[in-house]
Design a protein around this motif. Sequence first.
Motif, PDB file in Angstrom:
ATOM      1  N   ALA A 203      65.632 -12.727 -47.177  1.00  0.00           N
ATOM      2  CA  ALA A 203      65.349 -12.434 -48.584  1.00  0.00           C
ATOM      3  C   ALA A 203      65.639 -10.962 -48.870  1.00  0.00           C
ATOM      4  CB  ALA A 203      63.889 -12.724 -48.914  1.00  0.00           C
ATOM      5  N   VAL A 204      65.633 -10.641 -50.147  1.00  0.00           N
ATOM      6  CA  VAL A 204      65.609  -9.245 -50.556  1.00  0.00           C
ATOM      7  C   VAL A 204      64.142  -8.837 -50.659  1.00  0.00           C
ATOM      8  CG1 VAL A 204      66.152  -7.595 -52.382  1.00  0.00           C
ATOM      9  CG2 VAL A 204      67.807  -9.369 -51.772  1.00  0.00           C
ATOM     10  N   TYR A 205      63.772  -7.806 -49.933  1.00  0.00           N
ATOM     11  CA  TYR A 205      62.397  -7.330 -49.904  1.00  0.00           C
ATOM     12  C   TYR A 205      62.274  -6.119 -50.819  1.00  0.00           C
ATOM     13  CZ  TYR A 205      61.260 -10.467 -46.089  1.00  0.00           C
ATOM     14  OH  TYR A 205      61.027 -11.587 -45.335  1.00  0.00           O
ATOM     15  N   SER A 206      61.331  -6.193 -51.742  1.00  0.00           N
ATOM     16  CA  SER A 206      61.134  -5.120 -52.711  1.00  0.00           C
ATOM     17  C   SER A 206      59.723  -4.560 -52.587  1.00  0.00           C
ATOM     18  CB  SER A 206      61.341  -5.636 -54.135  1.00  0.00           C
ATOM     19  OG  SER A 206      62.652  -6.111 -54.322  1.00  0.00           O
ATOM     20  N   CYS A 207      59.624  -3.265 -52.861  1.00  0.00           N
ATOM     21  CA  CYS A 207      58.348  -2.566 -52.783  1.00  0.00           C
ATOM     22  C   CYS A 207      57.822  -2.317 -54.192  1.00  0.00           C
ATOM     23  CB  CYS A 207      58.538  -1.249 -52.044  1.00  0.00           C
ATOM     24  SG  CYS A 207      57.047  -0.246 -51.895  1.00  0.00           S
ATOM     25  N   ASN A 208      56.535  -2.536 -54.350  1.00  0.00           N
ATOM     26  CA  ASN A 208      55.860  -2.265 -55.622  1.00  0.00           C
ATOM     27  C   ASN A 208      54.821  -1.175 -55.420  1.00  0.00           C
ATOM     28  OD1 ASN A 208      53.040  -3.048 -57.065  1.00  0.00           O
ATOM     29  ND2 ASN A 208      54.754  -3.277 -58.478  1.00  0.00           N
TER      30      ASN A 208
ATOM     31  N   GLY B  29      65.174  -2.877 -53.710  1.00  0.00           N
ATOM     32  CA  GLY B  29      65.093  -3.869 -52.643  1.00  0.00           C
ATOM     33  C   GLY B  29      66.025  -3.589 -51.484  1.00  0.00           C
ATOM     34  N   THR B  30      65.708  -4.209 -50.366  1.00  0.00           N
ATOM     35  CA  THR B  30      66.542  -4.121 -49.177  1.00  0.00           C
ATOM     36  C   THR B  30      66.684  -5.532 -48.597  1.00  0.00           C
ATOM     37  OG1 THR B  30      66.827  -2.994 -47.044  1.00  0.00           O
ATOM     38  CG2 THR B  30      64.575  -3.600 -47.641  1.00  0.00           C
TER      39      THR B  30
ATOM     40  N   PRO C  44      67.385 -16.311 -51.639  1.00  0.00           N
ATOM     41  CA  PRO C  44      68.462 -16.817 -52.506  1.00  0.00           C
ATOM     42  C   PRO C  44      68.060 -18.097 -53.227  1.00  0.00           C
ATOM     43  CG  PRO C  44      69.346 -16.147 -50.385  1.00  0.00           C
ATOM     44  CD  PRO C  44      67.842 -16.081 -50.261  1.00  0.00           C
ATOM     45  N   GLY C  45      68.203 -18.095 -54.545  1.00  0.00           N
ATOM     46  CA  GLY C  45      67.900 -19.284 -55.323  1.00  0.00           C
ATOM     47  C   GLY C  45      66.428 -19.551 -55.552  1.00  0.00           C
ATOM     48  N   LYS C  46      65.568 -18.609 -55.157  1.00  0.00           N
ATOM     49  CA  LYS C  46      64.127 -18.807 -55.318  1.00  0.00           C
ATOM     50  C   LYS C  46      63.512 -17.675 -56.120  1.00  0.00           C
ATOM     51  CE  LYS C  46      63.434 -21.513 -51.100  1.00  0.00           C
ATOM     52  NZ  LYS C  46      62.603 -21.658 -49.873  1.00  0.00           N
ATOM     53  N   GLY C  47      62.276 -17.854 -56.525  1.00  0.00           N
ATOM     54  CA  GLY C  47      61.576 -16.825 -57.263  1.00  0.00           C
ATOM     55  C   GLY C  47      60.978 -15.786 -56.328  1.00  0.00           C
ATOM     56  N   ARG C  48      60.523 -14.702 -56.921  1.00  0.00           N
ATOM     57  CA  ARG C  48      59.908 -13.639 -56.116  1.00  0.00           C
ATOM     58  C   ARG C  48      58.531 -14.077 -55.643  1.00  0.00           C
ATOM     59  NH1 ARG C  48      59.984  -8.035 -59.016  1.00  0.00           N
ATOM     60  NH2 ARG C  48      58.387  -9.019 -60.316  1.00  0.00           N
TER      61      ARG C  48
END
Length: 118
Positions: free
Chosen positions: A92-97, A111-112, A41-45
């Motif tokens: 955090a929200v974790y996203s897959c690439n 994301g999850t 939250p409030g931060k970059g990826r």
Amino acid sequence: QVQVVESGGGLVQAGGSLRLSCAASGRIITSYSMAWFRQAPGKGREFVAAIPWNGDSTSYAESVKGRFTISRDNAKNTGYLQMNSLKPEDTAVYSCNVHFTQYNLDYWGKGTLVTVSS
């Protein structure tokens, strides 16, 4: 088109574990690398971990080394992120690439959410 779907997030106490999954489907015609990123939250990826198609090497952010393990099952087109010894700062929200090197194409999941309580 390729679809990427993450699962496995949730609420866990500090010190606990979670395993995230990343399922790729659709028009998968070449090999691809997989990576996990997260955004607090409030931060970059930020980068978390990555694994190539043959799984012979992995890379991790310093903040998760020794606690997280990335793996994959190519037969299932699924990647995993085993997260142990979780800390509140892992929230955090974790996203897959999914990255197709041959075509320089990237696909992302939505994301999850992982929440670690202190």
